[in-house]
Motif scaffolding. Sequence first.
Motif, PDB file in Angstrom:
ATOM      1  N   MET A   1      62.967  74.450 -13.327  1.00  0.00           N
ATOM      2  CA  MET A   1      61.613  73.935 -13.534  1.00  0.00           C
ATOM      3  C   MET A   1      61.654  72.474 -13.983  1.00  0.00           C
ATOM      4  SD  MET A   1      58.600  75.397 -16.012  1.00  0.00           S
ATOM      5  CE  MET A   1      59.045  77.114 -15.826  1.00  0.00           C
ATOM      6  N   LYS A   2      60.645  71.715 -13.584  1.00  0.00           N
ATOM      7  CA  LYS A   2      60.585  70.309 -13.994  1.00  0.00           C
ATOM      8  C   LYS A   2      60.236  70.218 -15.488  1.00  0.00           C
ATOM      9  CE  LYS A   2      59.671  67.900  -9.707  1.00  0.00           C
ATOM     10  NZ  LYS A   2      58.756  66.944  -9.048  1.00  0.00           N
ATOM     11  N   SER A  23      50.675  69.120 -12.038  1.00  0.00           N
ATOM     12  CA  SER A  23      50.973  70.523 -11.767  1.00  0.00           C
ATOM     13  C   SER A  23      51.431  70.680 -10.309  1.00  0.00           C
ATOM     14  CB  SER A  23      49.731  71.367 -12.041  1.00  0.00           C
ATOM     15  OG  SER A  23      50.010  72.706 -11.777  1.00  0.00           O
ATOM     16  N   GLU A  25      52.956  68.602  -8.660  1.00  0.00           N
ATOM     17  CA  GLU A  25      54.321  68.068  -8.556  1.00  0.00           C
ATOM     18  C   GLU A  25      55.336  68.983  -9.238  1.00  0.00           C
ATOM     19  OE1 GLU A  25      54.442  63.915  -9.706  1.00  0.00           O
ATOM     20  OE2 GLU A  25      52.801  63.411  -8.336  1.00  0.00           O
ATOM     21  N   GLY A  26      54.868  70.114  -9.781  1.00  0.00           N
ATOM     22  CA  GLY A  26      55.785  71.132 -10.290  1.00  0.00           C
ATOM     23  C   GLY A  26      56.066  71.120 -11.779  1.00  0.00           C
ATOM     24  N   HIS A  27      55.303  70.348 -12.543  1.00  0.00           N
ATOM     25  CA  HIS A  27      55.576  70.265 -13.984  1.00  0.00           C
ATOM     26  C   HIS A  27      54.848  71.356 -14.768  1.00  0.00           C
ATOM     27  CE1 HIS A  27      57.697  66.427 -14.015  1.00  0.00           C
ATOM     28  NE2 HIS A  27      56.932  66.112 -12.998  1.00  0.00           N
TER      29      HIS A  27
END
Length: 239
Positions: A1-2, A23, A25-27
Amino acid sequence: MKKLIVITGASSGIGAAVAKRMSKEGHPLLLLARRIKNMEEMNLPNTLCRNVDITNKESLYKAMQEAEALYGPIDCLINNAGVMLLGHPETQSEDEWDTMIDVNIKGLLYGIKYVAKSMKERQCGTIFNLGSTAGRKTSKTRLVYGATKFAVHTISEILREELASSNVRSITIAPGIVETELLSHTTDTTIKTNYQKTKDTIGDLLIADDIADIISYAYNQPQSVCIREILVAATKQTV
Ligand code: NDP
């Protein structure tokens, strides 16, 4: 996870747009504001939403601890929460001055205080501070709002000088007028009407997603690249 990103004032406007962008962008995110329903309704994955008034440092620190326990250390703080109450020096209430000083300056400092030590120790991290064109140019009706935004610019740049050798970035984002709820809280109806007329005259205003794009661009530079300040306004904005 980022890595974990914290966004203050994520219940509307720029903060909500940045939350959706980061979000995507995966954070994992910690979203903070008083209107928790607005944040929960975005329904973002790996996201903790907390009803926090950022002038209450204990509840701010508690929420940050809770998020770090879930998602690891905070890599990025987006100090976005802010209040603009336009007014004249002889008529605006002292309470409105206090609100702007407490939220725009003290709340921002509390967030910085919490993350700075750990970012320095980890030799990594990014802090965004939302300034304004009102933090670069003076203008009537912005006696205290303008002063708080000049303060944000000063704090953000001194913070950068303090943290630079620890590889931590402090970045000032200074937008011109963005179409959000910001003006709606001003209680002086004449000032509010005139400001709205200015907005209508400009027409093609910036939108919150424009600022989200800019924050994403600056954050996604290599850690060795610090864009110190971005001043951005609608092309048709003359002031
Ligand atoms: P909004 O009014 O849409 O958003 C302000 C956010 O701040 C809301 O989420 C609000 O949440 C939050 N907030 C206010 N007070 C508190 C508090 N005490 N504790 C926690 N959160 C709080 O306006 P914008 O999105 O436009 O504003 C975001 C930032 O951008 C501000 O710092 C503003 O000064 C700056 N800015 C905006 C410009 C514009 O033209 N829109 C231009 C230049 C800078 P809630 O009420 O739920 O607590």
